[in-house]
Every structure is written in structure tokens, then in C-alpha cells.
Design a protein around this motif. Sequence first.
Motif, PDB file in Angstrom:
ATOM      1  N   UNK A 100       0.788  -1.335   0.005  1.00  0.00           N
ATOM      2  CA  UNK A 100       0.013  -0.024  -0.154  1.00  0.00           C
ATOM      3  C   UNK A 100       0.843   1.268   0.023  1.00  0.00           C
ATOM      4  N   UNK A 101       2.263   1.264   0.253  1.00  0.00           N
ATOM      5  CA  UNK A 101       2.820   2.353   0.433  1.00  0.00           C
ATOM      6  C   UNK A 101       3.482   3.117  -0.764  1.00  0.00           C
ATOM      7  N   UNK A 102       2.361   3.408  -1.630  1.00  0.00           N
ATOM      8  CA  UNK A 102       2.663   4.106  -2.664  1.00  0.00           C
ATOM      9  C   UNK A 102       2.614   3.245  -4.177  1.00  0.00           C
ATOM     10  N   UNK A 103       2.531   2.002  -3.947  1.00  0.00           N
ATOM     11  CA  UNK A 103       2.393   1.052  -5.270  1.00  0.00           C
ATOM     12  C   UNK A 103       0.975   1.052  -5.714  1.00  0.00           C
ATOM     13  N   UNK A 104       1.104   1.023  -7.047  1.00  0.00           N
ATOM     14  CA  UNK A 104      -0.200   0.852  -7.838  1.00  0.00           C
ATOM     15  C   UNK A 104       0.370  -0.551  -8.677  1.00  0.00           C
ATOM     16  N   UNK A 105      -0.958  -1.145  -8.815  1.00  0.00           N
ATOM     17  CA  UNK A 105      -0.910  -2.367  -9.558  1.00  0.00           C
ATOM     18  C   UNK A 105      -1.102  -2.032 -11.152  1.00  0.00           C
ATOM     19  N   UNK A 106      -0.076  -2.709 -12.163  1.00  0.00           N
ATOM     20  CA  UNK A 106      -0.189  -2.437 -13.442  1.00  0.00           C
ATOM     21  C   UNK A 106      -0.265  -3.984 -14.269  1.00  0.00           C
ATOM     22  N   UNK A 107      -0.776  -4.153 -15.294  1.00  0.00           N
ATOM     23  CA  UNK A 107      -0.607  -5.449 -15.894  1.00  0.00           C
ATOM     24  C   UNK A 107       0.544  -5.265 -16.961  1.00  0.00           C
ATOM     25  N   UNK A 157       0.213 -10.370 -16.474  1.00  0.00           N
ATOM     26  CA  UNK A 157       0.148 -10.498 -14.999  1.00  0.00           C
ATOM     27  C   UNK A 157       0.386  -9.136 -14.515  1.00  0.00           C
ATOM     28  N   UNK A 158       0.234  -9.008 -13.110  1.00  0.00           N
ATOM     29  CA  UNK A 158       0.107  -7.877 -12.467  1.00  0.00           C
ATOM     30  C   UNK A 158       1.693  -7.544 -11.811  1.00  0.00           C
ATOM     31  N   UNK A 159       1.786  -6.598 -11.779  1.00  0.00           N
ATOM     32  CA  UNK A 159       3.119  -5.780 -10.853  1.00  0.00           C
ATOM     33  C   UNK A 159       2.765  -4.561 -10.119  1.00  0.00           C
TER      34      UNK A 159
END
Length: 189
Positions: free
Chosen positions: A100-107, A121-123
Motif C-alpha cells: 500500500x505504501x505508494x504502489x499501484x498495480x499494473x498489467x 500478469x500484475x506488478x
Amino acid sequence: MSHNTIALNQQRQPLDHLDSVWLFGYGSLIYKADFPYLQRKPACIYGWQRRFWQGSHDHRGTPEAPGRVLTLIEAPGERCAGMAYQVTPQTFTHLDHREKNGYLRFFTELHWQDEPGQTAGLVYLASADNEAYLGPDSDAAIAAHIAVSAGPSGPNSEYLLQLAAALRELGEHDEHVFAIERELLNLLA
């Protein structure tokens, strides 16, 4: 952007309609799978590099003294190796909190290390516009920062040393990680 990204990830990318999702880990997710998974495989992504440019206010540091953890930066022609996990969408309740500390999910496209083929996949990626971003510094300065940082998940140095060991176990060489590890080991000696 706030460094707490739980709600933002859930709003921008609902996953309930999927049976499973592949997740790519390039940092602590390589060696610390504290979540259920269906399968696990070595994988890599192209066009990215790991960097210790993200602050950790919640795991390897505190709000007053954040540690340094990894994010990815765009790097055309480069390859970043790690571990992929096939998980159910429900697993992201835990993962979104962990990251949660500043990370967004991307495919992104994941390529398997030990077999031909690829899949989406997600990163989790922390870009420069989040409040916890610390940015680049010299290897020596990053190592000195890591040497004195600690948080609820333990010493920041443990994160770096476990990651370096996990990369060696995968047969991967990451000059950024290993250069900071050398600097840290010199400081600790």
C-alpha cells in the motif's frame, strides 16, 4: 498521490471477474510469499530495472524515518527477473495492504524463465509521483540509509540481504542490488 494506495488499486482495477491472476514479484515478493498461491514460477519482465528509490514508512522504516525498498524504473532493452505467483483475486486484499505504501498495480507481460511462453500478469510499481518516493542516490548513500533503517517488518538491511540471496538462488545478477549489498556489508563490517 497518497502513499496509501489500497482504495485506489481496488477502484482502478477490480479483479473479481477473474478466476486467477499472475502476480510478478521483483523484491521481497521473491522470497517472502506470506499469501496463498496456486503455483509459483520464475519469470521476468522486459523494459524495467529494480531500484532502491521507494521509501518504506510501514515495513522497513517508520513514517518519521522511512527505509528504502524497491520499485521499478523504465529501462528499454533491460530485463528484470523475479518470481511469479498465480493467485485468486481474493488474495489481493492482503497484497494491496502489503504493497500500500505508494504502489499501484499494473498489467504487464510476464515471460517464463524455465519454459517457453508468456502471460499477462500484475506488478506493483511505485512511480515518482507518490508521497513515499525517495528517488535516486549513490550506492554508498543508499546503503548507509538502509543500514540505519528498521520498521515493523524488521531491519531494512535484512530486506536487502534476503533479496540478494534470493537473486543468487535464481541465478540472477543485478548490479544495482549487489553494489548496494557490497556497500552495506562494508558498513556492517
